[in-house]
Motif scaffolding. Structure first.
Motif, PDB file in Angstrom:
ATOM      1  N   ASP A  17       0.816  -1.215   0.000  1.00 48.55           N
ATOM      2  CA  ASP A  17       0.000   0.000   0.000  1.00 48.55           C
ATOM      3  C   ASP A  17       0.856   1.274   0.000  1.00 48.55           C
ATOM      4  O   ASP A  17       0.659   2.191   0.795  1.00 48.55           O
ATOM      5  CB  ASP A  17      -0.935   0.002   1.209  1.00 48.55           C
ATOM      6  CG  ASP A  17      -2.167   0.874   0.976  1.00 48.55           C
ATOM      7  OD1 ASP A  17      -2.526   1.102  -0.192  1.00 48.55           O
ATOM      8  OD2 ASP A  17      -2.762   1.342   1.975  1.00 48.55           O
ATOM      9  N   GLU A  19       2.190   4.818  -1.033  1.00 47.30           N
ATOM     10  CA  GLU A  19       1.693   6.074  -1.587  1.00 47.30           C
ATOM     11  C   GLU A  19       2.809   7.107  -1.534  1.00 47.30           C
ATOM     12  O   GLU A  19       3.621   7.123  -0.608  1.00 47.30           O
ATOM     13  CB  GLU A  19       0.481   6.576  -0.801  1.00 47.30           C
ATOM     14  CG  GLU A  19      -0.722   5.650  -0.876  1.00 47.30           C
ATOM     15  CD  GLU A  19      -1.959   6.233  -0.206  1.00 47.30           C
ATOM     16  OE1 GLU A  19      -1.892   7.404   0.233  1.00 47.30           O
ATOM     17  OE2 GLU A  19      -2.969   5.528  -0.138  1.00 47.30           O
ATOM     18  N   ARG A  26      -0.096  13.047  -7.061  1.00 50.94           N
ATOM     19  CA  ARG A  26       0.089  11.708  -6.517  1.00 50.94           C
ATOM     20  C   ARG A  26       0.868  10.862  -7.526  1.00 50.94           C
ATOM     21  O   ARG A  26       0.388  10.570  -8.613  1.00 50.94           O
ATOM     22  CB  ARG A  26      -1.263  11.070  -6.226  1.00 50.94           C
ATOM     23  CG  ARG A  26      -1.165   9.761  -5.434  1.00 50.94           C
ATOM     24  CD  ARG A  26      -2.536   9.114  -5.312  1.00 50.94           C
ATOM     25  NE  ARG A  26      -3.455   9.934  -4.572  1.00 50.94           N
ATOM     26  CZ  ARG A  26      -3.621   9.881  -3.255  1.00 50.94           C
ATOM     27  NH1 ARG A  26      -2.896   9.040  -2.548  1.00 50.94           N
ATOM     28  NH2 ARG A  26      -4.504  10.654  -2.652  1.00 50.94           N
ATOM     29  N   LEU A  28       2.389   7.730  -6.636  1.00 56.88           N
ATOM     30  CA  LEU A  28       2.052   6.337  -6.348  1.00 56.88           C
ATOM     31  C   LEU A  28       0.795   6.325  -5.493  1.00 56.88           C
ATOM     32  O   LEU A  28       0.701   7.053  -4.508  1.00 56.88           O
ATOM     33  CB  LEU A  28       3.195   5.629  -5.619  1.00 56.88           C
ATOM     34  CG  LEU A  28       4.509   5.470  -6.391  1.00 56.88           C
ATOM     35  CD1 LEU A  28       5.588   4.880  -5.490  1.00 56.88           C
ATOM     36  CD2 LEU A  28       4.325   4.624  -7.644  1.00 56.88           C
ATOM     37  N   ASP A  29      -0.137   5.467  -5.857  1.00 61.93           N
ATOM     38  CA  ASP A  29      -1.449   5.473  -5.215  1.00 61.93           C
ATOM     39  C   ASP A  29      -1.823   4.064  -4.758  1.00 61.93           C
ATOM     40  O   ASP A  29      -2.408   3.288  -5.500  1.00 61.93           O
ATOM     41  CB  ASP A  29      -2.495   6.005  -6.193  1.00 61.93           C
ATOM     42  CG  ASP A  29      -3.858   6.199  -5.553  1.00 61.93           C
ATOM     43  OD1 ASP A  29      -3.962   6.082  -4.318  1.00 61.93           O
ATOM     44  OD2 ASP A  29      -4.819   6.479  -6.290  1.00 61.93           O
ATOM     45  N   GLY A  30      -1.409   3.706  -3.540  1.00 62.39           N
ATOM     46  CA  GLY A  30      -1.754   2.403  -2.987  1.00 62.39           C
ATOM     47  C   GLY A  30      -1.123   1.232  -3.717  1.00 62.39           C
ATOM     48  O   GLY A  30      -1.775   0.202  -3.935  1.00 62.39           O
ATOM     49  N   VAL A  31       0.147   1.356  -4.083  1.00 64.34           N
ATOM     50  CA  VAL A  31       0.833   0.306  -4.848  1.00 64.34           C
ATOM     51  C   VAL A  31       1.168  -0.879  -3.941  1.00 64.34           C
ATOM     52  O   VAL A  31       1.833  -0.726  -2.913  1.00 64.34           O
ATOM     53  CB  VAL A  31       2.122   0.862  -5.492  1.00 64.34           C
ATOM     54  CG1 VAL A  31       2.992  -0.270  -6.033  1.00 64.34           C
ATOM     55  CG2 VAL A  31       1.763   1.843  -6.594  1.00 64.34           C
ATOM     56  N   LEU A 216       2.336  -1.046 -14.196  1.00 63.83           N
ATOM     57  CA  LEU A 216       2.095   0.173 -13.430  1.00 63.83           C
ATOM     58  C   LEU A 216       1.666   1.271 -14.388  1.00 63.83           C
ATOM     59  O   LEU A 216       2.284   1.474 -15.434  1.00 63.83           O
ATOM     60  CB  LEU A 216       3.383   0.581 -12.702  1.00 63.83           C
ATOM     61  CG  LEU A 216       3.313   1.630 -11.602  1.00 63.83           C
ATOM     62  CD1 LEU A 216       2.495   1.122 -10.426  1.00 63.83           C
ATOM     63  CD2 LEU A 216       4.732   1.992 -11.134  1.00 63.83           C
ATOM     64  N   SER A 220      -0.571   3.467 -10.242  1.00 61.14           N
ATOM     65  CA  SER A 220      -1.322   2.338  -9.689  1.00 61.14           C
ATOM     66  C   SER A 220      -0.943   1.047 -10.409  1.00 61.14           C
ATOM     67  O   SER A 220      -0.619   1.056 -11.597  1.00 61.14           O
ATOM     68  CB  SER A 220      -2.827   2.559  -9.825  1.00 61.14           C
ATOM     69  OG  SER A 220      -3.247   3.687  -9.081  1.00 61.14           O
ATOM     70  N   VAL A 222      -2.064  -1.954 -12.305  1.00 57.83           N
ATOM     71  CA  VAL A 222      -3.281  -2.302 -13.048  1.00 57.83           C
ATOM     72  C   VAL A 222      -3.368  -3.800 -13.313  1.00 57.83           C
ATOM     73  O   VAL A 222      -4.454  -4.307 -13.617  1.00 57.83           O
ATOM     74  CB  VAL A 222      -3.362  -1.520 -14.374  1.00 57.83           C
ATOM     75  CG1 VAL A 222      -3.499  -0.023 -14.094  1.00 57.83           C
ATOM     76  CG2 VAL A 222      -2.152  -1.791 -15.261  1.00 57.83           C
ATOM     77  N   THR A 247      -5.036  -0.488 -19.428  1.00 55.42           N
ATOM     78  CA  THR A 247      -4.831   0.910 -19.048  1.00 55.42           C
ATOM     79  C   THR A 247      -5.777   1.863 -19.761  1.00 55.42           C
ATOM     80  O   THR A 247      -5.583   3.072 -19.740  1.00 55.42           O
ATOM     81  CB  THR A 247      -3.380   1.335 -19.338  1.00 55.42           C
ATOM     82  OG1 THR A 247      -3.126   1.198 -20.746  1.00 55.42           O
ATOM     83  CG2 THR A 247      -2.395   0.494 -18.551  1.00 55.42           C
TER      84      THR A 247
END
Length: 259
Positions: A17, A19, A26, A28-31, A216, A220, A222, A247
């Motif tokens: 997670d 960020e 942002r 990185l979002d909850g990687v 990525l 995120s 994907v 994507t």
């Protein structure tokens, strides 16, 4: 289950997670994803996807804002020295001293890892031989071409015998033949040493059908899985088609802004 078995089965790398922001943007979002021990793994995404930000967090060049990174079961936040002993890195930008010799670059790096002089020289000789650079050991780095400089950076990254080797867009700036040779060389190292490799790229010809891939896009994850399985899942003839499907139409070869 005993501790030894648990250690073998534990992931080599875990992003939990993650960020990261640059101001209001942002990156990185909850990687979240894991890499199993051993094997060649590809982190795929267009320039600007967040790959280099993630590498910056893994290597401590960027300070963690949220989430956790674990390497070899150890937390980067709580056990940074233990983590870095297991990590070898080849950065996208050249980080060699051009005015030092090939050997001097390696010996300096070995000293940073606390290797004694005798052991450092043994490791330097070994890695120079494996990279085919032993005859150029006393040349200044500025005399090497781009492919040989990359090989030197790989030799440097392997001096302390890491369990995880990370290459951040290592083929950028090389011609097609040099890119292929570098990719094949890293795969051979991976097999010979049973080492975990994370190869970040936006170039699909550097990925084989049976590679494990983390996709990525826009900060995120994907998709994650074997390249050919992702193609099958999305009913795509090629990995590029699969990437565009996952994507929403964006291609991995996008050359716009870098993150």
């Amino acid at each position: 289950m005993n501790a030894a078995i648990q250690d073998v089965q534990a992931p080599m790398f875990e992003a939990l997670d993650i960020e990261h922001r640059y101001g209001s943007r942002r990156a990185l979002d909850g990687v979240s994803f894991t890499l199993l021990r051993g094997g060649f793994h590809a982190l795929l995404g267009p320039n600007g996807a967040g790959k280099s930000t993630l590498i910056g967090l893994m290597t401590g060049l960027l300070r963690s804002q949220a989430g956790e990174i674990r390497i070899g079961g150890h937390s980067l936040t709580r056990e940074p020295r233990r983590v870095r002993r297991q990590l070898g890195v080849v950065f996208q930008q050249l980080t060699l001293d051009l005015d030092l010799s090939v050997r001097q670059n390696l010996l300096y790096h070995a000293s940073l890892h606390g290797l004694g002089r005798r052991l450092a020289r043994q490791r330097c000789d070994r890695e120079l031989a494996r990279q085919g650079l032993e005859e150029r050991a006393d040349e200044r780095v500025r005399q090497l071409n781009g492919g040989h400089r990359r090989r030197l950076e790989i030799a440097r990254a392997l001096l302390h015998e890491p369990a995880l080797l990370v290459l951040d867009e290592a083929s950028v700036g090389l011609d097609a033949a040099s890119r292929q040779a570098l990719n094949e060389h890293v795969r051979a190292l991976c097999r010979e040493r049973d080492m975990t490799v994370l190869w970040t790229t936006h170039l699909l010809d550097e990925i084989d059908p049976d590679d494990n891939v983390v996709m990525l896009c826009a900060g995120s994850v994907v998709a994650a899985g074997q390249a050919q399985a992702l193609c099958a899942r999305t009913h795509s003839a090629t990995l590029q088609d699969a990437f565009r499907h996952l994507t929403g139409g964006q291609g991995p070869d996008n050359e716009e802004g870098r993150t």
